[in-house]
Write an enzyme that holds these catalytic residues in place. Structure first.
Site, PDB file in Angstrom:
ATOM      1  N   SER A 139       0.849  -1.193   0.000  1.00  0.00           N
ATOM      2  CA  SER A 139       0.000   0.000   0.000  1.00  0.00           C
ATOM      3  C   SER A 139       0.882   1.239   0.000  1.00  0.00           C
ATOM      4  O   SER A 139       2.015   1.214   0.483  1.00  0.00           O
ATOM      5  CB  SER A 139      -0.879  -0.011   1.256  1.00  0.00           C
ATOM      6  N   TYR A 155      -1.418  -0.904  10.369  1.00  0.00           N
ATOM      7  CA  TYR A 155      -1.604  -1.354   8.986  1.00  0.00           C
ATOM      8  C   TYR A 155      -0.416  -0.950   8.119  1.00  0.00           C
ATOM      9  O   TYR A 155       0.179  -1.776   7.412  1.00  0.00           O
ATOM     10  CB  TYR A 155      -2.902  -0.760   8.431  1.00  0.00           C
ATOM     11  N   LYS A 159       2.492  -3.227   6.056  1.00  0.00           N
ATOM     12  CA  LYS A 159       2.644  -3.137   4.602  1.00  0.00           C
ATOM     13  C   LYS A 159       4.061  -2.717   4.214  1.00  0.00           C
ATOM     14  O   LYS A 159       4.597  -3.145   3.188  1.00  0.00           O
ATOM     15  CB  LYS A 159       1.615  -2.158   4.031  1.00  0.00           C
TER      16      LYS A 159
END
Length: 236
Positions: A139, A155, A159
């Protein structure tokens, strides 16, 4: 002919990538996801869209908790002589301020967005041959120097770890002739994006990003290895 495995196939970008991959009759695709119902829907739509397309083998599998050696590997071997492409697309998201995030929240993100992919790669690489391509879906949140957003520290950290793993594995697998690349995706209109940004509208539709992922997985190894490529129409 290409034998392709993709995880996180039941919704969003993974779902759309499968539809694009199976549009080519020379492709054989194993589509993995946790939801059997969503996989059935995927199979129905793929069959209706691609009458003369490739073969699709949906399979319910949790990349974090399910058994690879006893369940997944025998299934793959029953369908494919070898694996040409692995797309590690599965993922999860927690949107929570850092000071309210627990160690378990971070552990959950690392399990879903890093360790699950590590397990997948460990078990699939022995089935790959020279010319294979692994595509890790990261991402822009995990891309150094990009805009960051409150609530996504766990998160984004997971990533970012997947992106650096890509660089490491590209070196390790050179002798095997297996290329490893990472796509750091920008915003797409998916369920995950809407969970992270309830009031925002993404710059790209899911089917557009899914098509890009499918195309890159099939052709990107000709031009890239060990690269973390930002796929976003905004800066930074």
């Amino acid at each position: 002919m290409a034998n392709i495995i993709i995880t996180g196939a039941s919704s969003g970008i993974g779902f759309e990538a499968v539809l694009d991959l199976t549009a080519k009759k020379e492709n054989n695709v194993i589509a993995l996801a946790r939801s059997a119902d969503k996989l059935r829907k995927l199979h129905e739509i793929a069959s209706s869209l691609n009458h003369d397309g490739g073969k699709l083998y949906p399979a319910q599998f949790d990349i974090v908790y399910d058994n690879y050696s006893e369940s997944l590997v025998p299934f793959i071997k029953s369908k494919f002589e070898k694996v040409d492409i692995l797309i590690n697309n599965a993922g999860a998201l927690i949107n929570k301020p850092f000071l309210e995030s627990s160690a378990e929240d971070f552990a959950q993100m690392l399990q879903s967005n890093l360790l699950g992919h590590i397990n997948m790669i460990k078990h699939v690489v022995p089935l790959m041959t020279d010319g294979g391509h692994i595509v890790n879906i990261s991402s822009m949140g995990g891309f150094q120097g990009s805009a960051k957003f409150p609530g996504l520290s766990a998160y984004s950290s997971s990533k970012a770890a997947l992106a650096v793993l890509t660089e490491c594995l590209a070196e390790e697998f050179k002798e095997k002739g297996i290329k490893v690349n990472c796509l750091a995706l920008g915003s797409s209109q998916t369920e995950m994006f809407e969970a992270a940004f309830p009031d925002a509208e993404a710059g790209t539709l899911a089917f557009e990003m899914g098509r890009y992922v499918a195309e890159f997985a099939q052709n990107g190894a000709k031009y890239y290895n060990g690269k973390i490529l930002p796929v976003a129409n905004t800066t930074p």
